[in-house]
Each structure stands twice: as structure tokens, then as C-alpha cells.
Enzyme design. Structure first.
Site, short mmCIF file in Angstrom:
data_model
loop_
_atom_site.label_atom_id
_atom_site.label_comp_id
_atom_site.label_asym_id
_atom_site.label_seq_id
_atom_site.Cartn_x
_atom_site.Cartn_y
_atom_site.Cartn_z
N ALA A 1 0.84 -1.20 0.00
CA ALA A 1 0.00 0.00 0.00
C ALA A 1 0.87 1.24 0.00
O ALA A 1 1.85 1.33 0.76
CB ALA A 1 -0.92 0.03 1.22
N THR B 1 6.50 -2.76 1.56
CA THR B 1 5.27 -2.55 2.33
C THR B 1 4.92 -1.08 2.46
O THR B 1 5.55 -0.22 1.84
CB THR B 1 5.38 -3.24 3.70
OG1 THR B 1 6.56 -2.79 4.37
CG2 THR B 1 5.49 -4.75 3.54
N HIS B 2 3.91 -0.79 3.25
CA HIS B 2 3.25 0.52 3.23
C HIS B 2 4.22 1.69 3.39
O HIS B 2 5.14 1.67 4.19
CB HIS B 2 2.19 0.60 4.34
CG HIS B 2 2.77 0.56 5.73
ND1 HIS B 2 3.18 1.69 6.40
CD2 HIS B 2 3.00 -0.47 6.56
CE1 HIS B 2 3.64 1.37 7.60
NE2 HIS B 2 3.54 0.05 7.72
N ASP B 3 4.03 2.67 2.53
CA ASP B 3 4.72 3.96 2.63
C ASP B 3 6.22 3.88 2.35
O ASP B 3 6.95 4.82 2.68
CB ASP B 3 4.48 4.61 3.99
CG ASP B 3 3.00 4.79 4.29
OD1 ASP B 3 2.32 5.44 3.48
OD2 ASP B 3 2.52 4.25 5.30
N GLY C 1 7.49 2.32 5.76
CA GLY C 1 8.05 3.63 6.02
C GLY C 1 9.53 3.75 5.73
O GLY C 1 10.18 4.70 6.20
#
Length: 225
Positions: free
Chosen positions: A136, A153-155, A173
Site C-alpha cells: 500500500a 510494504t506501506h509507505d 516507512g
């Protein structure tokens, strides 16, 4: 100039040149074939390589037409730069800069077996191989190489020209700056930054920021050079 190849129902295929004659180029050639099996899209004109001894050879059934600069002779073709080496992590970006082609000349190639959600952004010239998973809000720059079974993974924010070896895993992140090389099977902890041109060794476990241009390896990863 010859007429473009046609797919089903007469739809023209897009001419494509792959730059490189090594493993990355051969893997990407198979990726393109997988795309075409799912939906005929690309007409591979040939490979380009700056090693003159390779000119005229056939690799994976495709001829090496000439040096990378021959991309300028095929103005209707899109191009993918398929060179990578942990010994020279910025090599692909230097090649792209030397060619001086506009961004719209570079093909973005995504294997049909990759998982890419709509929240992802992907820059021109980026290649995603089979079973890559982006979860995402992942941002990939231009000319990023994502080998099979990589998980982002996210961000995560990935700069131009970054290379991921097969099976690398990146937590949420994370920022990876331009031209960094992440070796096969490496793990990167959440919210860590990896600097431009840094190299992460195979199987490394990165838990701290990695400065630009340094080589880190081990579990936990530490600076080697």
C-alpha cells in the site's frame, strides 16, 4: 522503417528494446514473454549491449543489435535499461543519463504475477518481476529493478535506479535513495533510511540507517566499507 508487429485482431504491438546482455536482461526478456502470453503487448526488436563482441549474437532467441546508443536509431521503440551490479550500483542510472532519452521513451514492465495495488506509483523504466508484492502507498522512482519475490510494504519510498535482489523484504516507512542496491534476501526494518549508492549484502538484516555509498552486511548489518 518496417511496419509494427500486430497482435490479435490486428492491434499493433509496441516495439521494445532491452539494454543489456546479462542475467537481468534475459530475465526481463522472459518477463516480457509472460506479459505477452497474458495480453499481447510488446514486440521485442532486440537487445543492445556496449560489448562489441556480443553484437550479432542471439541471447534467449533475440539478436544483440548493437550498442546502447542504437536506441536512438529506433525512435518508435520503448527502451528498458536492464543492467545491474552490486559492484557498481549506480551503473544503470549512468547509462540512462548517457543515453539522454526523454522519460516517455522508457518502458515500465510489470510481470502479470506481481501484486501492485492502485495506491502504488511507478516511474518510467521500472521493472517488476514475478511474485513481487507491493502492499500500500509504495512509491517507486524511475528505472527501479525489482527481482522476483521482493516485498515492499506501506509507505516505502524508493528512489530512481534502486535494485532489489530476489526475496528482499522491506518493512513500512523505509526510504531508499537513488542507486542503492539491496541484495537478495535482505531484510530492512521499518522507518530506516538507506542512502544513495549504498549496497546492502545478501541476507543482511538492516536495523539502522545506512549512509550513502557504504556497504553493509551481516545480521544485524554493519558497515564493511
Amino acid at each position: 522503417m518496417s511496419e509494427p508487429a500486430a497482435g490479435p485482431r490486428g492491434r499493433a504491438l509496441t516495439p521494445l528494446l532491452l539494454i543489456g546482455g546479462g542475467g537481468f536482461a534475459r530475465e526481463t526478456l522472459e518477463l516480457v514473454r509472460a506479459i505477452n502470453r497474458a495480453a499481447p503487448t510488446w514486440d521485442v526488436l532486440g537487445l543492445l549491449d556496449d560489448d562489441a563482441e556480443m553484437h550479432g549474437r542471439r541471447i534467449g532467441g533475440v539478436e544483440v543489435l548493437g550498442p546502447s546508443t542504437a536506441a536512438h536509431d529506433h525512435r518508435d521503440a520503448l527502451v528498458a535499461a536492464c543492467v545491474a551490479s552490486p559492484d557498481d550500483p549506480l551503473r544503470r542510472l549512468r547509462l540512462v543519463a548517457r543515453l539522454g532519452l526523454p522519460a516517455e521513451r522508457f518502458a515500465t514492465l510489470v510481470h502479470p504475477g506481481a501484486i501492485v495495488p492502485g495506491s502504488t506509483s511507478i516511474g518510467p523504466g521500472t521493472v517488476l518481476h514475478a511474485f513481487a508484492v507491493l502492499t500500500a502507498d509504495v512509491a517507486l522512482g524511475a528505472h527501479v529493478a525489482v527481482m522476483p519475490a521482493v516485498v515492499l510494504t506501506h509507505d516505502d519510498a524508493i528512489g530512481d535506479g534502486v535494485t532489489f535482489g530476489a526475496g528482499a523484504r522491506v518493512a513500512g516507512g523505509v526510504t531508499i535513495e537513488r542507486g542503492a542496491y539491496v541484495g537478495a534476501g535482505a531484510l530492512i526494518r521499518e522507518n530506516v533510511a538507506v542512502g544513495a549508492g549504498a549496497v546492502i549484502g545478501m541476507g543482511a538484516v538492516v536495523t539502522r540507517p545506512v549512509p550513502a555509498g557504504e556497504v553493509w552486511a551481516g545480521a544485524p548489518a554493519r558497515r564493511l566499507t
